[in-house]
Design an enzyme around this catalytic site. Structure first.
Site, mmCIF file in Angstrom:
data_model
loop_
_atom_site.group_PDB
_atom_site.id
_atom_site.type_symbol
_atom_site.label_atom_id
_atom_site.label_comp_id
_atom_site.label_asym_id
_atom_site.label_seq_id
_atom_site.Cartn_x
_atom_site.Cartn_y
_atom_site.Cartn_z
ATOM 1 N N GLU A 112 -10.464 5.680 -7.342
ATOM 2 C CA GLU A 112 -10.209 6.681 -6.303
ATOM 3 C C GLU A 112 -11.413 6.782 -5.361
ATOM 4 O OE1 GLU A 112 -6.953 8.864 -5.113
ATOM 5 O OE2 GLU A 112 -7.151 7.827 -7.031
ATOM 6 N N GLU A 149 -18.714 12.530 -2.079
ATOM 7 C CA GLU A 149 -17.418 13.221 -2.024
ATOM 8 C C GLU A 149 -17.570 14.728 -2.001
ATOM 9 O OE1 GLU A 149 -14.209 12.160 -4.740
ATOM 10 O OE2 GLU A 149 -15.072 10.161 -4.896
ATOM 11 N N HIS A 196 -18.362 1.733 -16.136
ATOM 12 C CA HIS A 196 -18.869 3.064 -16.472
ATOM 13 C C HIS A 196 -19.357 3.097 -17.901
ATOM 14 C CE1 HIS A 196 -15.572 4.540 -13.502
ATOM 15 N NE2 HIS A 196 -16.550 3.922 -12.898
ATOM 16 N N ASP A 206 -15.257 5.142 -9.213
ATOM 17 C CA ASP A 206 -13.986 4.734 -9.825
ATOM 18 C C ASP A 206 -13.042 4.260 -8.730
ATOM 19 O OD1 ASP A 206 -13.264 7.078 -8.568
ATOM 20 O OD2 ASP A 206 -12.798 8.184 -10.397
ATOM 21 N N ARG A 264 -14.966 10.345 -15.662
ATOM 22 C CA ARG A 264 -13.708 9.582 -15.710
ATOM 23 C C ARG A 264 -14.013 8.152 -16.159
ATOM 24 N NH1 ARG A 264 -13.336 12.951 -11.339
ATOM 25 N NH2 ARG A 264 -11.673 14.495 -11.495
ATOM 26 N N ASP A 306 -17.392 8.652 -5.625
ATOM 27 C CA ASP A 306 -17.362 8.504 -7.085
ATOM 28 C C ASP A 306 -17.158 7.051 -7.528
ATOM 29 O OD1 ASP A 306 -17.795 11.161 -7.402
ATOM 30 O OD2 ASP A 306 -15.771 11.686 -7.996
ATOM 31 N N TYR A 332 -20.789 10.285 -15.569
ATOM 32 C CA TYR A 332 -19.491 10.395 -14.889
ATOM 33 C C TYR A 332 -18.370 10.644 -15.893
ATOM 34 C CZ TYR A 332 -15.877 9.642 -11.421
ATOM 35 O OH TYR A 332 -14.803 9.821 -10.581
#
Length: 692
Positions: free
Chosen positions: A86, A9, A346, A84, A302, A82, A300
């Site tokens: 998103e 990203e 995560h 997650d 989030r 990433d 990470y």
């Protein structure tokens, strides 16, 4: 020529990851999302199964063109966005925008940007997880429904530039409800009574708090109640009737999740949630470390999991045993007892290498990066350590029919507090016995200390306490808290003063409209249930189009009714005491891109404006004009004379209207005290009643 293409990203990751992989790999960045719903319309077809209409985001054409060139050259493409919801959606959008159907494509994820993590991810490629993608699509379309259908209504009924949001509007409701609770609170008087008692062999008095009688607790509601107790005790001796020893364990804290990191950084470092996330992103993506190049130093950012990998646990155990001693190492992983759904793919937020101490990295980090990394590092180390143990002493002291108590504690083993001391831990040290005591210890009354108090309302929300409330209520997800708070501050629905969030007139009006016209949108339980449904989509148990299709008709009906029945609201400008220098009208306070300013109400005939300064109510000791709140070029607050540059008076602390009773100088607020501005005088007034 590179055989494999890895798409991430952020451009910040490209250099770091390329260094790990060698010449067979090319690494490129998508710069976040490449496709989204169009800004000019709702972006989905409500009559055809709510199919989204995605378009290339403006400005991303060149990015996609460059990526297509790299795709053509590559034998295989790895989508490494990433880890997650998103990130999964971005990978899916990339696969569509780059037409990767005919290519060998794999999705890889890593929770930390280290050589081992990236290489391990390449060994374990997988397909794009469409449940995660659909959960993101559902959230995006629900947010679009609320924003695009309700915001224009607010423009029409209140003023342009306002907005509503699925999470934002509930957060506003929570803040407004607290404000109403505070405004309607009626304080009640109560008193406390302490007895300072002398013990043989120590100069430090034993302070015992009034409890009541041996039969039970007694409340002191007035000064008369206190005087009655003192009179009844009279000359009766103070006798130790019971001494109980015990042990209390204070468990190590859990490692950080996104939410708890935001809360702790707000409380300890005074960082906004937005600043915390920005700095954490930098630490995750990589910082330049001398001798090591660019390295990601935290995992990470989030996550709502407190899980730690076996490898990280082993490294932590070795580090703690070596640097603190065998007895400090924790026995097993701390596990959160929350029943809420967590993204357990995560880990918790932790350092990627525990041996990289904050001190070692200090020269490689900015001041704020260092402070945040130090907080994360200490919290993680503490989470892997033994609990702190305290010896507790509970003493009952009788005087006639009345009873006083003393509760004291002494730390026996500091455990995790040797690394990470919180406020509660520091308070433990404040009430310690200077000498052993038993039922035969003679006590003698030195003096009584009686104090009047009033019950206090619930405190205003801060960013930290609002994040905690949103999490506890199941509203939004960790990644949404920072942008939600940033939005309501930017819209001027709330303002922040001394960390507290206060509702503005505008915020109050918008919240009132939302409660009246869209009660379900701002209902905490409804929003929490919606989150649960979206989690169901993520788990593959609920169809995402079912969620949005059930939500849309009710929203449309509510919007239609509101358009017909809601009255237009006129927000009056706040009139200042400043007079327009051109036409003589009373100037009004307006809100602009850079905050508040004064404007002539005669616009457009008179266009005169000037800077607005918040008055403190105190007069300048040099010239007698108003002292106002100002800011330095770097943004630091100070208090100066409004007559600057003619008058150069300024102070860093907030000035008071009070004058020093000793020397007549101005008094300044310092914490909960008023202090004479003249250092040589040194007069201090504790707990002044006057507010700032």
């Amino acid at each position: 020529m590179a055989k494999y293409l890895v798409i991430v990203e952020s451009p910040a990751k490209v250099k770091t990851i390329r260094k790990f992989l060698g010449s067979n790999y090319e690494v490129a960045a998508s710069n976040g999302h490449v496709r989204d719903l169009p800004k000019s319309q709702l972006g989905f077809d409500a009559e055809h199964d709510f199919e989204p209409k995605y378009i290339t985001i403006r400005g991303k054409g060149d990015v996609l063109a460059n990526l297509r060139k790299e795709v053509k050259k590559a034998q295989r493409v790895y989508l490494a966005t990433d880890p997650d919801r998103e990130g999964e959606a971005i990978s899916w959008h990339l696969s569509k925008a780059l037409k990767l159907e005919d290519k060998k494509v794999s999705r890889i994820t890593f929770n930390e940007i280290t050589k081992n993590a990236v290489k391990e991810a390449l060994k374990n490629p997988r397909e794009i997880d469409m449940d995660l993608v659909n959960a993101q699509q559902a959230r995006r379309i629900l947010d679009r429904m609320v924003g695009y259908r309700i915001s224009p209504l607010l423009w029409a009924k209140v003023k342009r530039g306002l907005s509503a949001g699925r999470v934002q509007s509930v957060a506003m409701r929570i803040i407004c409800d607290r404000e109403e609770e505070i405004n309607s609170f009626i304080p009640e008087e109560y008193w406390t009574l302490d007895a300072s008692l002398s013990m043989p062999g120590t100069k430090r008095p034993l302070v015992a708090k009034y409890y009541g009688k041996s039969t039970g607790k007694v409340a002191l509601s007035s000064k008369e109640d206190v005087e009655s107790v003192i009179k009844e005790i009279g000359e009766n001796p103070f006798i130790v009737s019971e001494v109980k020893k015990g042990e209390r364990i204070r468990k190590a804290p859990l490692p950080f999740t996104t939410s708890t990191l935001q809360q702790e950084a707000s409380k300890v470092l005074n960082f906004t949630t937005q600043k915390t996330m920005r700095l954490a992103q930098q630490l995750y993506e990589g910082v330049e470390i001398e001798g090591s190049g660019t390295v990601g130093i935290i995992t990470y950012l989030r996550t709502d999991s407190t899980r730690i990998s076996d490898e990280a646990m082993g490294a932590a155990e070795s580090y703690i045993k070596k640097n603190y001693g065998e007895e400090y190492a924790g026995e097993k992983e701390s596990i959160s007892k929350s029943n809420k759904k967590i993204q357990d793919a995560h880990e918790a937020i932790r350092p990627t290498d525990i041996t990289r101490t904050p001190l070692e990295l200090k020269d490689s980090l900015s001041r704020d990066q260092f402070r945040l990394y130090q907080l994360i590092w200490k919290r993680f180390v503490a989470s892997r350590m033994q609990p702190a143990r305290y010896e507790t002493t509970s003493i009952k002291i009788d005087a006639g029919a009345h009873r006083f108590t003393v509760a004291a504690s002494r730390i026996v083993f500091d455990g995790f507090t040797s690394v990470y001391a919180q406020e509660e831990d520091r308070e433990e040290d404040s009430n310690m016995l200077s000498k052993e005591i038993d039922t035969s210890t003679p006590l003698k009354l030195m003096e009584y200390n009686e104090k009047q108090h009033f019950t206090q309302p619930a405190p205003h929300y801060t960013e930290a306490s609002l994040v905690r409330e949103l999490e506890e209520q199941g509203i939004g997800r960790p990644s949404t808290y920072a942008p939600t708070i940033t939005t309501i501050l930017a819209r001027r629905y709330v303002v922040k003063e001394n960390r507290n969030l206060y509702v503005t007139e505008l915020g109050d009006v918008v919240n009132h409209i939302m409660k009246e016209a869209f009660p379900s949108i701002v209902d905490v339980n409804f929003t929490a249930n919606m989150e649960a449904l979206l989690d169901g989509v993520e788990e593959g148990n609920v169809n995402w189009k079912t969620v949005v299709s059930n939500f849309y008709p009710d929203l449309e009906e509510a919007v239609s009714i509101a358009q017909r029945e809601l009255e237009k609201v006129k927000l009056e400008d706040e009139v200042s005491d400043e007079v327009c220098e051109v036409c003589g009208r009373q100037m009004v306070i307006k809100y602009g891109a850079y905050g508040r300013f004064l404007a002539c109400p005669g616009f457009p005939d008179c266009r005169f404006t000037k800077a607005y300064y918040e008055k403190t109510g105190a007069a300048c000791p040099k010239c007698g004009k108003d002292i106002v709140l100002k800011k330095t070029k770097k943004g630091r607050k100070y208090y100066g004379c409004i007559n600057n540059p003619e008058c150069d008076f300024m102070v860093w602390q907030a000035p008071s209207k009070e004058k020093c009773p000793v020397c007549g100088s101005m008094m300044l607020y310092k914490g909960n005290k008023l202090v004479c501005m003249d250092i040589s005088c040194g007069y201090v007034l504790q707990n002044p009643e006057a507010g700032k």
